[in-house]
Design a protein around this motif. Structure first.
Motif, PDB file in Angstrom:
ATOM      1  N   ALA A   1      27.173 -10.975  13.770  1.00 54.38           N
ATOM      2  CA  ALA A   1      26.824 -11.134  15.181  1.00 54.38           C
ATOM      3  C   ALA A   1      25.710 -12.155  15.347  1.00 54.38           C
ATOM      4  N   ARG A   2      24.700 -12.095  14.474  1.00 58.24           N
ATOM      5  CA  ARG A   2      23.598 -13.062  14.561  1.00 58.24           C
ATOM      6  C   ARG A   2      24.091 -14.476  14.330  1.00 58.24           C
TER       7      ARG A   2
ATOM      8  N   MET B   1      24.745   5.988  21.195  1.00 58.55           N
ATOM      9  CA  MET B   1      24.696   4.543  21.417  1.00 58.55           C
ATOM     10  C   MET B   1      23.545   4.175  22.336  1.00 58.55           C
ATOM     11  N   THR B   2      23.278   2.897  22.397  1.00 53.40           N
ATOM     12  CA  THR B   2      22.251   2.375  23.281  1.00 53.40           C
ATOM     13  C   THR B   2      22.817   1.184  24.037  1.00 53.40           C
ATOM     14  N   LEU B   3      21.999   0.578  24.831  1.00 51.33           N
ATOM     15  CA  LEU B   3      22.341  -0.656  25.544  1.00 51.33           C
ATOM     16  C   LEU B   3      21.272  -1.685  25.207  1.00 51.33           C
ATOM     17  N   THR B   4      21.547  -2.941  25.493  1.00 51.76           N
ATOM     18  CA  THR B   4      20.578  -3.984  25.143  1.00 51.76           C
ATOM     19  C   THR B   4      19.276  -3.832  25.933  1.00 51.76           C
ATOM     20  N   THR B   5      19.368  -3.307  27.155  1.00 54.74           N
ATOM     21  CA  THR B   5      18.170  -3.031  27.958  1.00 54.74           C
ATOM     22  C   THR B   5      18.421  -1.785  28.804  1.00 54.74           C
ATOM     23  N   ILE B   6      17.357  -1.149  29.216  1.00 53.41           N
ATOM     24  CA  ILE B   6      17.469   0.037  30.073  1.00 53.41           C
ATOM     25  C   ILE B   6      18.141  -0.332  31.392  1.00 53.41           C
TER      26      ILE B   6
ATOM     27  N   PRO C   1      28.960 -12.305  23.931  1.00 53.49           N
ATOM     28  CA  PRO C   1      30.320 -12.407  23.388  1.00 53.49           C
ATOM     29  C   PRO C   1      30.487 -11.812  21.977  1.00 53.49           C
ATOM     30  N   VAL C   2      29.945 -10.604  21.784  1.00 55.33           N
ATOM     31  CA  VAL C   2      30.033  -9.911  20.501  1.00 55.33           C
ATOM     32  C   VAL C   2      30.372  -8.447  20.805  1.00 55.33           C
ATOM     33  N   ASP C   3      31.188  -7.829  19.945  1.00 52.34           N
ATOM     34  CA  ASP C   3      31.545  -6.427  20.195  1.00 52.34           C
ATOM     35  C   ASP C   3      30.325  -5.519  20.015  1.00 52.34           C
ATOM     36  N   ILE C   4      30.385  -4.340  20.630  1.00 47.87           N
ATOM     37  CA  ILE C   4      29.222  -3.452  20.655  1.00 47.87           C
ATOM     38  C   ILE C   4      28.870  -2.889  19.280  1.00 47.87           C
ATOM     39  N   TYR C   5      29.843  -2.813  18.377  1.00 48.14           N
ATOM     40  CA  TYR C   5      29.560  -2.313  17.031  1.00 48.14           C
ATOM     41  C   TYR C   5      28.736  -3.337  16.246  1.00 48.14           C
ATOM     42  N   GLU C   6      29.194  -4.589  16.230  1.00 55.85           N
ATOM     43  CA  GLU C   6      28.473  -5.649  15.527  1.00 55.85           C
ATOM     44  C   GLU C   6      27.140  -5.962  16.203  1.00 55.85           C
ATOM     45  N   LEU C   7      27.076  -5.710  17.502  1.00 51.22           N
ATOM     46  CA  LEU C   7      25.851  -5.942  18.257  1.00 51.22           C
ATOM     47  C   LEU C   7      24.776  -4.914  17.902  1.00 51.22           C
ATOM     48  N   GLY C   8      25.192  -3.815  17.279  1.00 48.46           N
ATOM     49  CA  GLY C   8      24.234  -2.787  16.871  1.00 48.46           C
ATOM     50  C   GLY C   8      23.946  -1.764  17.950  1.00 48.46           C
ATOM     51  N   LEU C   9      24.843  -1.660  18.930  1.00 48.86           N
ATOM     52  CA  LEU C   9      24.637  -0.687  20.002  1.00 48.86           C
ATOM     53  C   LEU C   9      25.064   0.726  19.613  1.00 48.86           C
TER      54      LEU C   9
ATOM     55  N   PRO D   1      15.507   4.581  19.086  1.00 48.05           N
ATOM     56  CA  PRO D   1      14.628   3.436  19.331  1.00 48.05           C
ATOM     57  C   PRO D   1      15.280   2.430  20.267  1.00 48.05           C
ATOM     58  N   PRO D   2      14.461   1.635  20.947  1.00 47.33           N
ATOM     59  CA  PRO D   2      15.018   0.594  21.797  1.00 47.33           C
ATOM     60  C   PRO D   2      15.789  -0.425  20.956  1.00 47.33           C
ATOM     61  N   TRP D   3      16.878  -0.946  21.507  1.00 50.08           N
ATOM     62  CA  TRP D   3      17.686  -1.938  20.804  1.00 50.08           C
ATOM     63  C   TRP D   3      16.865  -3.201  20.573  1.00 50.08           C
ATOM     64  N   SER D   4      17.090  -3.847  19.439  1.00 52.45           N
ATOM     65  CA  SER D   4      16.496  -5.152  19.179  1.00 52.45           C
ATOM     66  C   SER D   4      17.484  -5.978  18.355  1.00 52.45           C
TER      67      SER D   4
END
Length: 107
Positions: free
Chosen positions: A100-101, A51-56, A27-35, A89-92
């Motif tokens: 967001a945190r 951009m990235t996604l939280t997982t592949i 429940p957080v927007d993709i910008y604040e999520l760091g994507l 790099p992979p999202w973390s």
């Protein structure tokens, strides 16, 4: 208005639009999520979003980049949009904003 103000204004508009796009599982927007890794704007007002996604294996791997492209294209000044999906790099969690945190209870 000088050129740098024009770019800053357009970048602000892009960020504002990105903050209205949500990862359906978090429940957080993709910008604040760091994507969103990078926003590039050419002098022709063509926009490249890296951009990235939280997982592949993210279930919205097909639809989320298309949604980002569509929403950015809706900004009048934007002439063209290219959304590039990367996992390097992979999202973390470290990529998330403090806001967001806090929202997700990670602080």
């Amino acid at each position: 208005m000088n050129i740098s103000n024009n770019y800053q204004s357009l970048e602000d508009s892009i960020v504002s639009v990105l903050k209205k796009v949500y990862d359906p599982e978090i429940p957080v927007d993709i910008y604040e999520l760091g994507l969103i890794y990078d926003i590039q704007i050419s002098y022709k007002k063509e926009v490249k979003i890296i951009m990235t996604l939280t997982t592949i294996n993210c279930p919205v791997a097909e639809s989320l980049p298309l949604e980002v492209e569509k929403k950015i294209k809706s900004i009048n000044e934007v002439k063209n949009v290219n959304v590039v999906l990367t996992f390097d790099p992979p999202w973390s969690r470290e990529f998330m904003s403090e806001e967001a945190r806090l929202e997700l209870g990670f602080l």
